[in-house]
Design a protein around this motif. Structure first.
Motif, PDB file in Angstrom:
ATOM      1  N   GLY A 523       7.374   6.406  37.713  1.00  4.95           N
ATOM      2  CA  GLY A 523       6.648   7.137  38.759  1.00  4.95           C
ATOM      3  C   GLY A 523       5.601   8.055  38.154  1.00  4.95           C
ATOM      4  O   GLY A 523       5.707   8.442  36.989  1.00  4.95           O
ATOM      5  N   TYR A 524       4.583   8.403  38.970  1.00  2.28           N
ATOM      6  CA  TYR A 524       3.444   9.183  38.468  1.00  2.28           C
ATOM      7  C   TYR A 524       3.594  10.633  38.893  1.00  2.28           C
ATOM      8  O   TYR A 524       4.415  10.905  39.760  1.00  2.28           O
ATOM      9  CB  TYR A 524       2.147   8.560  38.980  1.00  2.28           C
ATOM     10  N   PRO A 525       2.835  11.605  38.327  1.00  2.00           N
ATOM     11  CA  PRO A 525       1.886  11.465  37.217  1.00  2.00           C
ATOM     12  C   PRO A 525       2.599  11.383  35.867  1.00  2.00           C
ATOM     13  O   PRO A 525       3.747  11.768  35.757  1.00  2.00           O
ATOM     14  CB  PRO A 525       1.069  12.745  37.309  1.00  2.00           C
ATOM     15  N   LEU A 526       1.802  10.894  34.886  1.00  2.31           N
ATOM     16  CA  LEU A 526       2.381  10.618  33.571  1.00  2.31           C
ATOM     17  C   LEU A 526       1.537  11.204  32.439  1.00  2.31           C
ATOM     18  O   LEU A 526       0.358  11.497  32.625  1.00  2.31           O
ATOM     19  CB  LEU A 526       2.417   9.104  33.355  1.00  2.31           C
ATOM     20  N   VAL A 527       2.179  11.299  31.278  1.00  7.99           N
ATOM     21  CA  VAL A 527       1.477  11.670  30.053  1.00  7.99           C
ATOM     22  C   VAL A 527       1.643  10.491  29.110  1.00  7.99           C
ATOM     23  O   VAL A 527       2.696   9.862  29.097  1.00  7.99           O
ATOM     24  CB  VAL A 527       2.119  12.914  29.399  1.00  7.99           C
ATOM     25  N   MET A 528       0.608  10.186  28.308  1.00  8.97           N
ATOM     26  CA  MET A 528       0.745   9.127  27.297  1.00  8.97           C
ATOM     27  C   MET A 528       0.366   9.695  25.928  1.00  8.97           C
ATOM     28  O   MET A 528      -0.626  10.405  25.798  1.00  8.97           O
ATOM     29  CB  MET A 528      -0.135   7.927  27.664  1.00  8.97           C
ATOM     30  N   LYS A 529       1.190   9.365  24.933  1.00  9.06           N
ATOM     31  CA  LYS A 529       0.961   9.919  23.578  1.00  9.06           C
ATOM     32  C   LYS A 529       1.135   8.822  22.540  1.00  9.06           C
ATOM     33  O   LYS A 529       2.071   8.028  22.652  1.00  9.06           O
ATOM     34  CB  LYS A 529       2.004  10.998  23.255  1.00  9.06           C
ATOM     35  N   ILE A 530       0.303   8.839  21.541  1.00 10.43           N
ATOM     36  CA  ILE A 530       0.418   7.868  20.449  1.00 10.43           C
ATOM     37  C   ILE A 530       1.769   8.045  19.738  1.00 10.43           C
ATOM     38  O   ILE A 530       2.219   9.168  19.546  1.00 10.43           O
ATOM     39  CB  ILE A 530      -0.767   8.008  19.451  1.00 10.43           C
ATOM     40  N   GLY A 543      -5.130  11.050  20.656  1.00 10.49           N
ATOM     41  CA  GLY A 543      -3.917  10.275  20.903  1.00 10.49           C
ATOM     42  C   GLY A 543      -3.101  10.725  22.102  1.00 10.49           C
ATOM     43  O   GLY A 543      -1.960  10.294  22.268  1.00 10.49           O
ATOM     44  N   VAL A 544      -3.668  11.599  22.952  1.00 15.13           N
ATOM     45  CA  VAL A 544      -2.900  12.087  24.108  1.00 15.13           C
ATOM     46  C   VAL A 544      -3.753  12.008  25.376  1.00 15.13           C
ATOM     47  O   VAL A 544      -4.931  12.350  25.362  1.00 15.13           O
ATOM     48  CB  VAL A 544      -2.457  13.559  23.891  1.00 15.13           C
ATOM     49  N   LYS A 545      -3.147  11.532  26.462  1.00 14.12           N
ATOM     50  CA  LYS A 545      -3.827  11.555  27.779  1.00 14.12           C
ATOM     51  C   LYS A 545      -2.837  12.108  28.792  1.00 14.12           C
ATOM     52  O   LYS A 545      -1.670  11.687  28.797  1.00 14.12           O
ATOM     53  CB  LYS A 545      -4.223  10.129  28.217  1.00 14.12           C
ATOM     54  N   ILE A 546      -3.334  13.003  29.646  1.00 14.58           N
ATOM     55  CA  ILE A 546      -2.395  13.588  30.608  1.00 14.58           C
ATOM     56  C   ILE A 546      -2.855  13.343  32.059  1.00 14.58           C
ATOM     57  O   ILE A 546      -4.002  12.959  32.288  1.00 14.58           O
ATOM     58  CB  ILE A 546      -2.196  15.105  30.384  1.00 14.58           C
ATOM     59  N   GLY A 547      -1.943  13.525  32.967  1.00 14.70           N
ATOM     60  CA  GLY A 547      -2.259  13.465  34.403  1.00 14.70           C
ATOM     61  C   GLY A 547      -2.620  12.075  34.900  1.00 14.70           C
ATOM     62  O   GLY A 547      -3.473  11.929  35.781  1.00 14.70           O
ATOM     63  N   LEU A 548      -2.021  11.044  34.323  1.00 15.84           N
ATOM     64  CA  LEU A 548      -2.353   9.675  34.738  1.00 15.84           C
ATOM     65  C   LEU A 548      -1.621   9.350  36.039  1.00 15.84           C
ATOM     66  O   LEU A 548      -0.427   9.608  36.157  1.00 15.84           O
ATOM     67  CB  LEU A 548      -1.963   8.695  33.625  1.00 15.84           C
ATOM     68  N   ARG A 549      -2.410   8.778  37.041  1.00 12.31           N
ATOM     69  CA  ARG A 549      -1.866   8.708  38.397  1.00 12.31           C
ATOM     70  C   ARG A 549      -1.539   7.307  38.883  1.00 12.31           C
ATOM     71  O   ARG A 549      -0.912   7.141  39.922  1.00 12.31           O
ATOM     72  CB  ARG A 549      -2.852   9.314  39.409  1.00 12.31           C
ATOM     73  N   ASP A 550      -2.039   6.282  38.202  1.00 13.23           N
ATOM     74  CA  ASP A 550      -1.704   4.919  38.666  1.00 13.23           C
ATOM     75  C   ASP A 550      -1.832   3.925  37.519  1.00 13.23           C
ATOM     76  O   ASP A 550      -2.219   4.279  36.403  1.00 13.23           O
ATOM     77  CB  ASP A 550      -2.595   4.518  39.855  1.00 13.23           C
ATOM     78  N   LYS A 581       7.076  11.196  31.738  1.00 12.21           N
ATOM     79  CA  LYS A 581       6.877  11.713  33.098  1.00 12.21           C
ATOM     80  C   LYS A 581       6.363  13.148  32.996  1.00 12.21           C
ATOM     81  O   LYS A 581       6.891  13.945  32.212  1.00 12.21           O
ATOM     82  CB  LYS A 581       8.232  11.676  33.805  1.00 12.21           C
ATOM     83  N   MET A 582       5.289  13.449  33.776  1.00 12.57           N
ATOM     84  CA  MET A 582       4.792  14.834  33.775  1.00 12.57           C
ATOM     85  C   MET A 582       5.716  15.683  34.626  1.00 12.57           C
ATOM     86  O   MET A 582       6.003  15.334  35.764  1.00 12.57           O
ATOM     87  CB  MET A 582       3.375  14.878  34.352  1.00 12.57           C
ATOM     88  N   MET A 583       6.179  16.781  34.041  1.00 11.09           N
ATOM     89  CA  MET A 583       7.150  17.621  34.748  1.00 11.09           C
ATOM     90  C   MET A 583       6.442  18.822  35.373  1.00 11.09           C
ATOM     91  O   MET A 583       5.444  19.310  34.827  1.00 11.09           O
ATOM     92  CB  MET A 583       8.220  18.134  33.771  1.00 11.09           C
ATOM     93  N   PRO A 584       6.945  19.292  36.508  1.00 12.97           N
ATOM     94  CA  PRO A 584       6.386  20.539  37.046  1.00 12.97           C
ATOM     95  C   PRO A 584       6.628  21.685  36.066  1.00 12.97           C
ATOM     96  O   PRO A 584       7.593  21.643  35.297  1.00 12.97           O
ATOM     97  CB  PRO A 584       7.186  20.755  38.340  1.00 12.97           C
ATOM     98  N   ARG A 585       5.742  22.675  36.080  1.00 12.51           N
ATOM     99  CA  ARG A 585       5.885  23.788  35.120  1.00 12.51           C
ATOM    100  C   ARG A 585       7.153  24.584  35.382  1.00 12.51           C
ATOM    101  O   ARG A 585       7.551  24.802  36.512  1.00 12.51           O
ATOM    102  CB  ARG A 585       4.706  24.754  35.255  1.00 12.51           C
TER     103      ARG A 585
END
Ligand code: COA
Length: 700
Positions: A523-530, A543-550, A581-585
């Motif tokens: 499920g979204y949003p997501l973070v991707m890391k090398i 090597g990092v992307k954040i807030g990916l939605r689809d 998975k991006m977590m709420p703060r």
């Protein structure tokens, strides 16, 4: 526990290397044994003599009539191994090796020392030293040392790694009248260490206070076990010089960088109930206090003074040391008002005024000491023309006798004019210092010990449930096969999960399609890391992307990350890309572990996030036997705790879960000695639950 009863109270003592020549160590030892009043048999050993200081001499210990319980060896190092072998043949069970020239001089000395230890182990012989001054027991009595003084009989056991320190203290004690039960010069600690002796004197009925001077601990695990046990029986006060290597060893992690150089010893002492003295003066001030006075029941101190200024200084110290100025009962205040001059301060500190005679001290001390709101008292005396310091001392002694369960201290602030009174007090067991701060510091040390006694025992706390060590083993095996010491993020998360530590869902994607498949499931949003063991600063290489939605964004991010990394670091091994998975703060916490060479893993917790090293808001504990109560105490020492409890209207965080995460981390590092460092930073703490976001685990 080594049985040291025949070590401290042998029936017969041989001296190998005994001498007839005054001024030689072999002479001093025999002379000291005789002068100490030792009632057993003294057997000098010297191939050239028939008799030494009135005792029949033998050329070898094997020729002397046995049994011989202890041998003191003072022949040169080259002859020491033969002497020890002889002792083994003669069935001697305890050795004190005075001789120097072993480990402390280098390789050859170390080899000799090892030979001696091997003989001792094989023959079940206990051995003190080598390279030591010897041992003393004033109750046996026995002075098997070459020190110049044999102390007064008393209840302080003194264990010292420095021979020089020991002889200096014994000499000084002749002035102060301080009494010792046992005195041990540890020397090289090749066999018996500080832990063996702390254990033994803690069980000794003649010892009330244990004092140690050490430069290091020989066996951390043994020390922790002994210190925990001993500190519950009697106060163990240690002056430790030098610094540990903990900080330097582990500086590659956040947690390591936060640990100071002396942290491991400090933590180990605190957690096991050892009282740490900062200076030699403090070591002995505390010894005097514990030896002569009872431990106060609480922190409330009454002060009686004939001068305002010192009263204020004392009040300041009481507050700075975390003690309390006692608030007297109404009855006490009324009584003091009726019986002291109108100008007197009848509240604490009670000021009996500069012209105070003995009666005023008596009135004030008697009433405050019996007040139920008072746990201890300090009497200050400044010299004026009308001060009768000796009679005041008499009053203090008498009043204390009526309430012996409350400790009383005095500060006689002056010189010659007060000396006789001060001596009277010290002789009667009321510690009398020149300045009030020393008295307050002693009360502080004693009330700290009271807290140590009140702590719940650490043993027997159940292990958390749902721990899967086999899963962890497999993950470590895989990393080792790949020659990696730092786990991939996704592996570290699996390790955490195997020990029930909640993490943000994290998976490793090997291809773009795989990434989409995992993302859809998560499920979204997501973070991707090398995911590459060689890349520590992932953001720096794109090597990092954040807030990916689809799915489209995930596909695009996968391609971009791979492109960035392969362009900047063309030959770097890449395991794939982690999808998290991006977590709420939540409230950001750090949980970490570093390893100390002596005491093993140390757990840290505190304020997490990117400013950890700047804010340095962390607290440490040994992982070994860490209880939930200790974890809570550890958390409560940090500012993070204020945030967790709900700062400025925020909802309080789930502290119970944080405590559980720390307890599980402690279990993990205790179970797996190969873990050398852990950083879990940040952990997001929520009103319900918490999640570890970034986990770094290094294995040896
Ligand atoms: N068995 C019994 N006695 C022996 C012996 C043997 N195998 N071999 C020699 N002796 C005798 C010697 O003849 C001598 O006796 P003597 O005075 O009648 O001649 C005595 O033992 C001592 O031997 P010696 O060769 O004279 O040595 P020493 O007295 O000069 O030094 C030490 C011996 C142990 C004191 C010395 O080697 C040493 O280590 N000094 C430092 C100690 C120290 O500082 N310890 C640490 C404190 S923190």
């Amino acid at each position: 526990m080594a049985d040291l009863s025949s070590f401290f109270a042998p029936h017969s003592v041989a001296v190998i290397g005994a001498s007839r020549t005054p001024g030689k160590i072999g002479y001093a030892i025999v002379d000291n044994i005789i002068k100490s009043g030792f009632a057993g048999t003294i057997v000098p050993i010297n191939p050239r003599e028939q008799e030494i200081l009135g005792h029949r001499c033998y050329s070898r210990i094997t020729e002397a009539p046995g049994p011989i319980d202890m041998a003191v060896i003072s022949v040169p190092a080259a002859k020491a191994v033969d002497a020890v072998e002889d002792c083994a043949r003669a069935g001697v069970k305890n050795l004190v090796i005075i001789t120097a020239g072993f480990k402390e001089v280098g390789k050859e000395g170390l080899a000799l020392e090892k030979q001696i230890v091997a003989i001792c182990r094989e023959n079940n012989i206990t051995m003190l030293g080598p390279n030591c001054v010897g041992m003393m027991d004033t109750h046996t009595p026995l002075n098997a040392s070459f020190a110049v003084n044999f102390p007064r009989r008393g209840d302080i056991a003194f264990i010292s790694q420095s021979g020089a320190m020991l002889v200096a203290i014994l000499d000084w004690s002749q002035y102060t009248g301080l009494g010792f039960s046992k005195v041990i010069s540890l020397g090289n600690k090749a066999y018996l260490t500080e832990s063996h002796f702390i254990d033994a004197v803690a069980a000794d009925p003649n010892t009330r206070v244990v004092l140690c001077y050490i430069e290091d601990v020989t066996d951390g695990k043994h020390f922790l076990e002994v210190a925990r046990r001993a500190s519950r029986k009697k106060p163990v006060i240690i002056l430790k010089s030098g610094t540990s290597q903990a900080g330097a060893q582990a500086a590659s992690s956040h947690t390591g960088a936060l640990a100071g150089s002396d942290l491991a010893y400090d933590t180990a002492f605190r957690q096991t109930g050892i009282i740490r003295a900062g200076t030699m003066a403090e070591l002995f001030d505390l010894a005097i206090a514990f030896s002569k006075q009872p431990v106060p029941r609480g922190k409330r101190v009454a002060v009686v003074t004939n001068a305002g200024g010192p009263g204020i200084v004392t009040t300041d110290r009481i507050e700075n040391q975390g003690l309390e100025m006692a608030r007297f009962a109404k009855e006490t205040v009324d009584f003091l008002r009726q019986n002291l001059p109108a100008e007197s301060n009848i509240y604490n500190p009670v000021d009996v005024l500069g012209d105070a005679n003995v009666d005023r001290y008596q009135i004030a001390l008697q009433k405050t000491l019996t007040d139920p709101h008072v746990d201890s008292a300090v009497v200050l005396v400044c010299p004026t023309a009308v001060t009768d310091a000796s009679s005041i001392a008499r009053v203090i002694i008498d009043e204390h006798r009526k309430v012996p369960e409350k400790p009383v201290f005095a500060a006689y602030m002056g010189g010659e004019s007060l000396a006789a009174g001060a001596k009277k007090l010290n002789d009667a067991g009321i510690p009398c210092y020149t300045f009030p701060e020393t008295a307050i510091d002693a009360i502080k040390g004693m009330s700290h010990y009271r807290q140590i006694l009140q702590r719940p025992a650490s043993a027997g706390e159940p292990r958390p449930d749902n721990l899967y060590p086999d899963t962890v083993k497999q993950i470590f095996q895989k990393a080792r096969q790949d020659n990696r010491v730092v786990l991939l993020g996704s592996e570290a998360v699996q390790v955490m999960q195997a020990y029930g530590i909640p993490c943000a869902p994290t998976e490793l994607a090997t291809t773009s399609d795989h990434a989409v498949e995992l993302a859809e499931k998560m499920g979204y949003p997501l973070v991707m890391k090398i995911a590459s063991p060689k890349i520590l600063h992932k953001t720096d290489v794109g090597g990092v992307k954040i807030g990916l939605r689809d799915a489209v964004e995930v596909k695009k991010a996968f391609a971009e990350i791979m492109e960035n990394v392969t362009r900047l670091l063309p030959n770097t091994e890449i395991y794939g890309i982690e999808i998290q998975k991006m977590m709420p703060r939540g409230t950001e916490i750090i949980i970490g572990m570093i390893k100390d060479v002596q005491f093993g893993p140390l757990i840290a917790c505190g304020l997490g996030g990117i400013y950890v090293n700047l804010l340095k808001d962390v607290s440490f504990r040994l992982a070994d036997g860490l209880t939930r109560a200790e974890i809570e105490e550890m958390l409560s020492e940090t500012k993070a705790y204020t945030l967790l409890r709900g700062y400025r209207g925020e909802k309080p965080a789930d502290i119970k879960t944080i405590v559980d995460m720390i307890a599980r981390t402690a279990c993990l590092v205790s179970d797996f000695g190969e873990i050398s460092e852990i950083d879990i930073n940040p952990v997001f703490a929520y009103p319900t639950g918490a999640r570890a976001l970034d986990v770094k685990i290094t294995i040896a």
